[in-house]
Motif scaffolding. Structure first.
Motif, short mmCIF file in Angstrom:
data_model
loop_
_atom_site.label_atom_id
_atom_site.label_comp_id
_atom_site.label_asym_id
_atom_site.label_seq_id
_atom_site.Cartn_x
_atom_site.Cartn_y
_atom_site.Cartn_z
N ARG A 12 0.95 -1.23 0.09
CA ARG A 12 0.11 0.11 0.01
C ARG A 12 1.02 1.11 -0.22
N VAL A 13 0.31 2.39 -0.91
CA VAL A 13 1.10 3.57 -0.70
C VAL A 13 0.00 4.67 -0.56
N ALA A 14 0.13 5.46 0.40
CA ALA A 14 -0.61 6.84 0.60
C ALA A 14 -0.17 7.58 -0.13
N ASP A 15 -1.37 8.47 -0.68
CA ASP A 15 -0.80 9.63 -1.73
C ASP A 15 0.46 9.46 -2.55
N PRO A 16 0.27 8.35 -3.33
CA PRO A 16 1.37 8.04 -4.26
C PRO A 16 1.86 9.31 -5.20
N SER A 17 3.14 9.61 -5.43
CA SER A 17 3.55 10.46 -6.41
C SER A 17 3.50 9.74 -7.84
N ARG A 18 3.49 10.57 -8.76
CA ARG A 18 3.31 10.20 -10.28
C ARG A 18 4.48 9.08 -10.61
N VAL A 19 5.71 9.39 -9.65
CA VAL A 19 6.73 8.34 -9.91
C VAL A 19 6.46 7.00 -9.07
N ALA A 20 5.92 7.06 -7.89
CA ALA A 20 5.21 5.67 -7.38
C ALA A 20 4.46 5.07 -8.01
N LEU A 21 3.39 5.73 -8.66
CA LEU A 21 2.21 5.08 -9.46
C LEU A 21 3.07 4.26 -10.61
N ALA A 22 4.05 5.17 -11.11
CA ALA A 22 4.66 4.33 -12.51
C ALA A 22 5.43 3.11 -11.77
N VAL A 23 6.02 3.19 -10.79
CA VAL A 23 6.74 2.00 -10.20
C VAL A 23 5.74 1.01 -9.85
N LEU A 24 4.59 1.27 -9.25
CA LEU A 24 3.81 0.18 -9.19
C LEU A 24 3.13 -0.40 -10.22
N VAL A 25 3.03 0.16 -11.30
CA VAL A 25 2.49 -0.44 -12.47
C VAL A 25 3.46 -1.08 -13.24
N GLU A 26 4.62 -0.61 -13.32
CA GLU A 26 5.84 -1.40 -13.76
C GLU A 26 6.29 -2.77 -13.03
N GLU A 27 5.85 -2.66 -11.71
CA GLU A 27 6.18 -4.06 -10.93
C GLU A 27 5.14 -4.99 -10.94
N ARG A 33 0.91 7.06 -17.18
CA ARG A 33 0.63 8.32 -17.49
C ARG A 33 -1.05 8.56 -17.74
N SER A 34 -1.54 7.61 -18.27
CA SER A 34 -3.11 7.75 -18.45
C SER A 34 -3.81 7.66 -16.85
N LEU A 35 -3.18 6.78 -16.04
CA LEU A 35 -3.70 6.57 -14.98
C LEU A 35 -3.62 7.89 -14.12
N PHE A 36 -2.49 8.64 -14.18
CA PHE A 36 -2.25 9.67 -13.42
C PHE A 36 -2.79 10.94 -13.91
N ARG A 37 -3.09 11.03 -15.28
CA ARG A 37 -3.91 12.13 -15.93
C ARG A 37 -5.28 12.14 -15.41
N TRP A 38 -5.87 10.86 -15.40
CA TRP A 38 -7.35 10.58 -14.78
C TRP A 38 -7.46 11.09 -13.15
N LEU A 39 -6.34 10.59 -12.50
CA LEU A 39 -6.42 11.10 -10.91
C LEU A 39 -6.21 12.54 -10.74
N ARG A 40 -5.51 12.89 -11.60
CA ARG A 40 -5.48 14.61 -11.46
C ARG A 40 -6.80 15.17 -11.74
N ALA A 41 -7.60 14.55 -12.58
CA ALA A 41 -8.86 15.33 -12.83
C ALA A 41 -9.94 15.09 -11.57
N ARG A 42 -9.54 13.94 -10.64
CA ARG A 42 -10.84 13.77 -9.76
C ARG A 42 -10.93 15.10 -8.91
N PRO A 43 -11.80 15.24 -8.30
CA PRO A 43 -12.27 16.38 -7.33
C PRO A 43 -11.34 16.23 -6.14
N GLN A 44 -10.82 17.29 -5.67
CA GLN A 44 -10.04 17.56 -4.46
C GLN A 44 -11.20 17.37 -3.09
#
Length: 108
Positions: A15-30, A87-98
């Motif tokens: 589990r990763v709380a508030d993952p960064s863009r880099v952390a999301l990329a690593v999770l996908v690549e792993e 990248r697609s995941l991160f773009r979608w997450l960025r558009a979610r309401p705060q």
């Protein structure tokens, strides 16, 4: 980024709380076919309504699924490059309401 205060969880229990863009990329690549074939990202809290997932299909196909029931959104993308899936995941997450931050006590 618009959507903060969310959590990523992998099939193997990481589990990763508030993952960064880099952390999301690593999770996908792993992701790998042995015991870690998917990851899920959703806001923290009981009222969470949207979520996204990345699943490994075969050796090098990544299915990214986006679900936001209040917005009637359900969409799936297939990528062969884990970086494009991330990248697609991160773009979608960025558009979610705060979500609103709780008010700070007086004197903070």
């Amino acid at each position: 980024m618009a959507a903060a205060k969310y959590c990523a969880r992998t099939q193997d229990g990481y589990r990763v709380a508030d993952p960064s863009r880099v952390a999301l990329a690593v999770l996908v690549e792993e992701l790998h076919p042995a015991d870690n074939t998917y990851m899920i990202v959703r806001p923290r809290g009981e009222e969470a309504q949207w979520h996204a997932s990345v699943s490994l299909w075969g050796e090098n196909r990544y299915a990214v699924v986006f679900r936001d029931p209040p917005e009637l959104e359900f969409r799936r993308e297939i990528h062969t490059d884990p970086r494009r899936a991330a990248r697609s995941l991160f773009r979608w997450l960025r558009a979610r309401p705060q979500p609103a931050d709780p008010p700070r006590p007086a004197g903070w």
